[in-house]
Scaffold this motif. Structure first.
Motif, mmCIF file in Angstrom:
data_model
loop_
_atom_site.group_PDB
_atom_site.id
_atom_site.type_symbol
_atom_site.label_atom_id
_atom_site.label_comp_id
_atom_site.label_asym_id
_atom_site.label_seq_id
_atom_site.Cartn_x
_atom_site.Cartn_y
_atom_site.Cartn_z
ATOM 1 N N UNK A 36 0.858 -1.187 0.000
ATOM 2 C CA UNK A 36 0.000 0.000 0.000
ATOM 3 C C UNK A 36 0.888 1.228 0.000
ATOM 4 N N UNK A 37 0.658 2.136 -0.949
ATOM 5 C CA UNK A 37 1.448 3.357 -1.012
ATOM 6 C C UNK A 37 1.095 4.278 0.150
ATOM 7 N N UNK A 65 5.512 -1.848 0.838
ATOM 8 C CA UNK A 65 5.621 -0.875 -0.257
ATOM 9 C C UNK A 65 7.015 -0.257 -0.295
ATOM 10 N N UNK A 66 7.532 0.159 0.851
ATOM 11 C CA UNK A 66 8.862 0.761 0.880
ATOM 12 C C UNK A 66 9.939 -0.301 0.666
ATOM 13 N N UNK A 67 9.671 -1.525 1.127
ATOM 14 C CA UNK A 67 10.592 -2.625 0.865
ATOM 15 C C UNK A 67 10.751 -2.837 -0.635
ATOM 16 N N UNK A 68 9.648 -2.692 -1.363
ATOM 17 C CA UNK A 68 9.682 -2.812 -2.821
ATOM 18 C C UNK A 68 10.639 -1.786 -3.417
ATOM 19 N N UNK A 69 10.667 -0.565 -2.856
ATOM 20 C CA UNK A 69 11.610 0.467 -3.311
ATOM 21 C C UNK A 69 13.049 0.040 -3.030
ATOM 22 N N UNK A 70 13.265 -0.561 -1.873
ATOM 23 C CA UNK A 70 14.625 -0.787 -1.403
ATOM 24 C C UNK A 70 15.327 -1.965 -2.052
ATOM 25 N N UNK A 108 6.723 5.827 6.067
ATOM 26 C CA UNK A 108 6.101 4.676 6.730
ATOM 27 C C UNK A 108 5.710 5.016 8.161
ATOM 28 N N UNK A 109 6.624 5.602 8.912
ATOM 29 C CA UNK A 109 6.381 5.782 10.349
ATOM 30 C C UNK A 109 5.300 6.810 10.650
ATOM 31 N N UNK A 148 14.016 -0.768 5.512
ATOM 32 C CA UNK A 148 15.356 -0.639 4.951
ATOM 33 C C UNK A 148 16.240 -1.858 5.170
ATOM 34 N N UNK A 149 15.741 -2.829 5.923
ATOM 35 C CA UNK A 149 16.548 -3.999 6.252
ATOM 36 C C UNK A 149 16.880 -4.844 5.024
ATOM 37 N N UNK A 150 16.041 -4.747 3.991
ATOM 38 C CA UNK A 150 16.259 -5.565 2.801
ATOM 39 C C UNK A 150 17.471 -5.102 2.002
ATOM 40 N N UNK A 151 17.909 -3.861 2.184
ATOM 41 C CA UNK A 151 18.994 -3.336 1.355
ATOM 42 C C UNK A 151 20.322 -4.075 1.557
ATOM 43 N N UNK A 152 20.796 -4.331 2.788
ATOM 44 C CA UNK A 152 22.031 -5.112 2.912
ATOM 45 C C UNK A 152 21.920 -6.508 2.311
ATOM 46 N N UNK A 153 20.741 -7.119 2.421
ATOM 47 C CA UNK A 153 20.546 -8.457 1.848
ATOM 48 C C UNK A 153 20.634 -8.399 0.329
#
Length: 271
Positions: free
Chosen positions: A102-103, A128-133, A177-178, A199-204
């Protein structure tokens, strides 16, 4: 800073750099401890700025190097960049159709993806933000992974510039998000945790991208342009529309141009 990163191998460099970009997401999310709301004009300008940074990074840090590396391609120097760019966009389009999300500022009825109904708004916003990251992490990982194939100090500076630019534009994503979660009554602590979690997905993603190109040199121009296409899809499908849906089109457009110019200056001056 270049001297500090030279002490590590490219895989570790990519991981450290995306810890910074994740940290910038967390700093943005931490604004929830200071206020419950944020001015919509400021939010839209930050999103526009983020879009400009991503567009500039897609060309200066990803597509242009991909074209330079493709001089001996039998089809043409344009082929790896064009092919990878389109595949990156198609890949993100597929994830957009599958991943429930959801945006920010959108009503729950406009959730997208596979079977989003019944899922919590907080979960959909984070996704949604994870999709960006995902493409952002891939881009940083690929840029650093390229150093394993004979990168110079200048190319290390370029990879660091890309990470810096993405970190800057991650700040408003944490806010995006927050703040909505806090307005809906969620505690400050939970709003922050959900905001920084995106943002946790970015290092992965960075580790995946870095490993892929560090050991398979022929993939490099395709991987760089793939990350560029994925980022441009996110910008045109989500970031720009999200920055303009509240009527602040001129402000968002000018902020986008400022973000583009800043990233261009950073990349040219430092990379």
């Amino acid at each position: 800073m270049v001297e500090f990163f030279q002490e590590f191998n490219p895989i570790t460099q990519a991981f450290i750099a995306t810890l910074f970009t994740w940290g910038m997401t967390a700093i943005g999310a931490a604004l929830v401890f200071a206020t419950k709301t944020i001015n919509q004009r400021l939010m839209d300008s930050m999103l526009g700025f983020a879009g400009g940074v991503m567009i500039a990074a897609s060309y200066w840090s990803l597509l242009a190097p991909a074209i330079e590396m493709s001089g001996d391609n039998p089809i043409g120097t344009w082929f790896p960049a064009a092919f990878g760019f389109l595949i990156g966009g198609i890949f993100l389009w597929g994830i957009d159709k599958i991943l429930p999300h959801l945006h920010p500022n959108a009503p729950i009825g406009k959730a997208e993806g596979y079977h989003p109904k019944g899922r919590k708004r907080s979960t959909l916003l984070v996704l949604a933000i994870t999709l960006h990251n995902i493409p952002e992490g891939l881009a940083v990982g690929i840029a650093f992974g390229a150093l394993a194939n004979g990168g110079t100090e200048a190319s290390l500076a370029g990879a660091l510039t890309l990470a810096l630019g993405i970190g800057i534009q991650n700040f408003p994503e944490g806010v995006a998000v927050s703040m909505p979660l806090r307005r809906e009554g969620m505690s400050r602590r939970k709003s922050f945790l959900y905001g920084q979690f995106s943002g946790m997905v970015e290092p992965i993603a960075a580790l995946i991208g870095a490993f892929a190109v560090a050991f398979i040199e022929t993939l490099l121009p395709y991987a760089l342009s793939f990350a560029a296409g994925a980022m441009i899809f996110v910008v045109t499908e989500e970031v720009i529309p999200g920055s303009q849906e509240n009527g602040n089109k001129d402000l968002a457009s000018m902020s986008l141009m400022v973000g583009f110019v800043l990233m261009m200056i950073l990349d040219v001056a430092l990379g």
